[in-house]
Scaffold this motif. Structure first.
Motif, PDB file in Angstrom:
ATOM      1  N   THR A  60       0.830  -1.211   0.000  1.00 17.32           N
ATOM      2  CA  THR A  60       0.000   0.000   0.000  1.00 17.32           C
ATOM      3  C   THR A  60       0.859   1.253   0.000  1.00 17.32           C
ATOM      4  O   THR A  60       0.467   2.288  -0.546  1.00 17.32           O
ATOM      5  N   ALA A  61       2.044   1.184   0.629  1.00 18.35           N
ATOM      6  CA  ALA A  61       2.926   2.353   0.684  1.00 18.35           C
ATOM      7  C   ALA A  61       3.458   2.724  -0.690  1.00 18.35           C
ATOM      8  O   ALA A  61       3.651   3.898  -1.009  1.00 18.35           O
ATOM      9  N   THR A  62       3.720   1.721  -1.514  1.00 14.27           N
ATOM     10  CA  THR A  62       4.265   1.980  -2.847  1.00 14.27           C
ATOM     11  C   THR A  62       3.193   2.026  -3.919  1.00 14.27           C
ATOM     12  O   THR A  62       3.440   2.492  -5.042  1.00 14.27           O
ATOM     13  N   GLY A  63       1.982   1.518  -3.608  1.00 16.01           N
ATOM     14  CA  GLY A  63       0.922   1.477  -4.601  1.00 16.01           C
ATOM     15  C   GLY A  63       1.111   0.381  -5.627  1.00 16.01           C
ATOM     16  O   GLY A  63       0.492   0.396  -6.694  1.00 16.01           O
ATOM     17  N   LEU A  64       1.967  -0.604  -5.298  1.00 15.91           N
ATOM     18  CA  LEU A  64       2.276  -1.681  -6.248  1.00 15.91           C
ATOM     19  C   LEU A  64       1.640  -3.009  -5.850  1.00 15.91           C
ATOM     20  O   LEU A  64       2.037  -4.061  -6.338  1.00 15.91           O
ATOM     21  N   GLY A  65       0.663  -2.941  -4.950  1.00 14.77           N
ATOM     22  CA  GLY A  65       0.065  -4.169  -4.442  1.00 14.77           C
ATOM     23  C   GLY A  65      -0.516  -5.071  -5.503  1.00 14.77           C
ATOM     24  O   GLY A  65      -0.427  -6.306  -5.415  1.00 14.77           O
ATOM     25  N   GLU A  66      -1.110  -4.499  -6.533  1.00 14.48           N
ATOM     26  CA  GLU A  66      -1.757  -5.306  -7.568  1.00 14.48           C
ATOM     27  C   GLU A  66      -0.748  -6.032  -8.459  1.00 14.48           C
ATOM     28  O   GLU A  66      -1.103  -6.949  -9.198  1.00 14.48           O
ATOM     29  N   ALA A  67       0.510  -5.627  -8.371  1.00 13.18           N
ATOM     30  CA  ALA A  67       1.534  -6.245  -9.218  1.00 13.18           C
ATOM     31  C   ALA A  67       2.053  -7.558  -8.645  1.00 13.18           C
ATOM     32  O   ALA A  67       2.818  -8.261  -9.296  1.00 13.18           O
ATOM     33  N   GLY A  68       1.665  -7.883  -7.420  1.00 15.95           N
ATOM     34  CA  GLY A  68       2.122  -9.114  -6.788  1.00 15.95           C
ATOM     35  C   GLY A  68       2.912  -8.830  -5.532  1.00 15.95           C
ATOM     36  O   GLY A  68       2.690  -7.827  -4.857  1.00 15.95           O
ATOM     37  N   PHE A 106       6.893   8.345  21.768  1.00 16.24           N
ATOM     38  CA  PHE A 106       7.358   8.891  20.493  1.00 16.24           C
ATOM     39  C   PHE A 106       8.351   7.947  19.802  1.00 16.24           C
ATOM     40  O   PHE A 106       8.286   7.753  18.593  1.00 16.24           O
ATOM     41  N   ALA A 107       9.273   7.372  20.572  1.00 15.69           N
ATOM     42  CA  ALA A 107      10.313   6.544  19.963  1.00 15.69           C
ATOM     43  C   ALA A 107       9.747   5.281  19.318  1.00 15.69           C
ATOM     44  O   ALA A 107      10.277   4.811  18.305  1.00 15.69           O
ATOM     45  N   GLU A 108       8.673   4.723  19.881  1.00 11.97           N
ATOM     46  CA  GLU A 108       8.101   3.492  19.345  1.00 11.97           C
ATOM     47  C   GLU A 108       7.054   3.736  18.263  1.00 11.97           C
ATOM     48  O   GLU A 108       6.569   2.786  17.651  1.00 11.97           O
ATOM     49  N   ALA A 109       6.713   4.976  18.037  1.00 13.69           N
ATOM     50  CA  ALA A 109       5.659   5.286  17.063  1.00 13.69           C
ATOM     51  C   ALA A 109       6.138   5.018  15.641  1.00 13.69           C
ATOM     52  O   ALA A 109       7.085   5.639  15.171  1.00 13.69           O
ATOM     53  N   GLU A 110       5.494   4.070  14.972  1.00 16.91           N
ATOM     54  CA  GLU A 110       5.892   3.716  13.607  1.00 16.91           C
ATOM     55  C   GLU A 110       5.055   4.504  12.601  1.00 16.91           C
ATOM     56  O   GLU A 110       3.895   4.186  12.384  1.00 16.91           O
ATOM     57  N   HIS A 111       5.670   5.519  12.010  1.00 22.02           N
ATOM     58  CA  HIS A 111       4.997   6.257  10.939  1.00 22.02           C
ATOM     59  C   HIS A 111       5.014   5.391   9.683  1.00 22.02           C
ATOM     60  O   HIS A 111       6.026   4.775   9.345  1.00 22.02           O
ATOM     61  N   VAL A 112       3.896   5.323   8.984  1.00 20.42           N
ATOM     62  CA  VAL A 112       3.801   4.434   7.818  1.00 20.42           C
ATOM     63  C   VAL A 112       4.766   4.812   6.702  1.00 20.42           C
ATOM     64  O   VAL A 112       5.049   3.984   5.835  1.00 20.42           O
ATOM     65  N   VAL A 113       5.308   6.037   6.710  1.00 20.04           N
ATOM     66  CA  VAL A 113       6.270   6.418   5.680  1.00 20.04           C
ATOM     67  C   VAL A 113       7.514   5.538   5.758  1.00 20.04           C
ATOM     68  O   VAL A 113       8.233   5.354   4.777  1.00 20.04           O
ATOM     69  N   GLY A 114       7.764   4.962   6.946  1.00 19.79           N
ATOM     70  CA  GLY A 114       8.911   4.073   7.106  1.00 19.79           C
ATOM     71  C   GLY A 114       8.816   2.849   6.210  1.00 19.79           C
ATOM     72  O   GLY A 114       9.845   2.264   5.834  1.00 19.79           O
ATOM     73  N   LEU A 115       7.606   2.433   5.877  1.00 20.69           N
ATOM     74  CA  LEU A 115       7.431   1.286   4.990  1.00 20.69           C
ATOM     75  C   LEU A 115       8.037   1.553   3.619  1.00 20.69           C
ATOM     76  O   LEU A 115       8.657   0.675   3.014  1.00 20.69           O
ATOM     77  N   TYR A 116       7.859   2.767   3.136  1.00 22.38           N
ATOM     78  CA  TYR A 116       8.383   3.137   1.819  1.00 22.38           C
ATOM     79  C   TYR A 116       9.900   3.034   1.775  1.00 22.38           C
ATOM     80  O   TYR A 116      10.488   2.723   0.752  1.00 22.38           O
TER      81      TYR A 116
END
Length: 290
Positions: free
Chosen positions: A193-201, A276-286
């Motif tokens: 979902t972070a990259t928008g490439l989910g449908e590609a596999g 704050f230190a444990e908060a995982e911002h979803v941008v980290g996935l990218y």
């Protein structure tokens, strides 16, 4: 996320200050004259000091006044208005106690409500962020409010209430960690979902998007080892709940009471650093950091 000291100081001490104002507004302890002045001075020093600290992590602190204009859509703006309302009402209430030995109950109750509202609006600044699943939970405001009331009870000398609220705060904090550890996975956000490439596999991170660091990595991607996280969680609970509880069940002693407050504040600071230190911002996935 990067645990900025100014935000940790702000959320910890403003919560304690407004928590003490809640108890004072309700008439606990029933003080007047210079004794009341000392209690209100402590409460205002923490509340106002915390609020001022919050401006240090702004890029343009001189523009903080503009926060008051966005109250229809911004929890930060609502926090600003609630804080001003609480401080003005409690200032008038304090004046009656200090200079006229008179408690104007209505002012105190309204000031207590605005103080609680300030803590709630502070918590909602973080709770509303869907990009940080660990914060985007209904229990987050509960944690802020309970810790504020528990700290206020300690500072105001309400021993029985403090004992109950400390236990509740410990339970709520524990539940927050348990729920938070599952929040990112439960949110359904992934590298796909972070990259928008989910449908590609199947999607995996081959290389970082760039070779150097940037603002997003500095501010929104902070990694802490699980072993260190677990140790700090235990330390924060012991200091925030365990030590104050044990000191309060002993025969009352002003020195023990002071130690209980110091321990509690140290524990809340540690827990807030983890917040704050444990908060995982979803941008980290990218960036392949989650």
């Amino acid at each position: 996320m990067h645990p900025a000291p100014s935000v940790i100081f702000f959320t910890t001490f403003s919560g304690l200050g407004f928590g003490l104002l809640v108890w004072l507004g309700l008439g606990y302890p029933a003080v007047t004259g210079w004794t009341a002045f000392v209690f209100f001075a402590i409460a205002y020093a923490m509340a106002v000091g915390g609020l001022l600290a919050s401006t240090f992590h702004l890029g343009r602190p001189e523009r903080a006044i503009k926060a008051f204009t966005q109250w229809r859509s911004s929890w930060l703006s609502r926090e600003a208005w609630c804080a001003v309302g609480a401080l003005v009402l409690m200032g008038l209430y304090a004046a009656g106690l200090v200079f006229a030995d008179t408690r104007i109950a209505l002012l105190g109750i309204l000031g207590a409500l605005f103080s609680l509202a300030t803590v709630f609006t502070t918590s909602m600044i973080y709770t509303q962020l869907k990009t940080i699943p660990r914060w985007n939970m209904s229990i987050t405001p509960v944690k802020f409010l309970v810790l504020s009331l528990a700290g206020g009870a300690l500072l105001s000398g309400q021993v029985q209430a403090a004992l109950i609220l400390l236990v509740v705060a410990g339970v709520v904090q524990g539940l927050t960690w348990i729920m938070g550890d599952r929040a990112l996975e439960a949110s359904g956000t992934s590298l796909k979902t972070a990259t928008g490439l989910g449908e590609a596999g199947s999607v995996r991170s081959f290389e970082p998007p760039h070779t150097g660091t940037n603002y997003l990595l500095r501010e929104f991607v902070h990694e802490i080892g699980r072993k260190h996280s677990q140790k700090l969680r235990l330390i924060s609970l012991v200091l925030m709940v365990g030590v104050p509880f044990l000191l309060l069940i002993l025969p009352f002693n002003h020195f023990f009471a002071l130690l209980a407050v110091i321990s509690h504040v140290a524990g809340v600071l540690t827990a807030r650093w983890l917040f704050f230190a444990e908060a995982e911002h979803v941008v980290g996935l990218y960036y392949g950091k989650r």
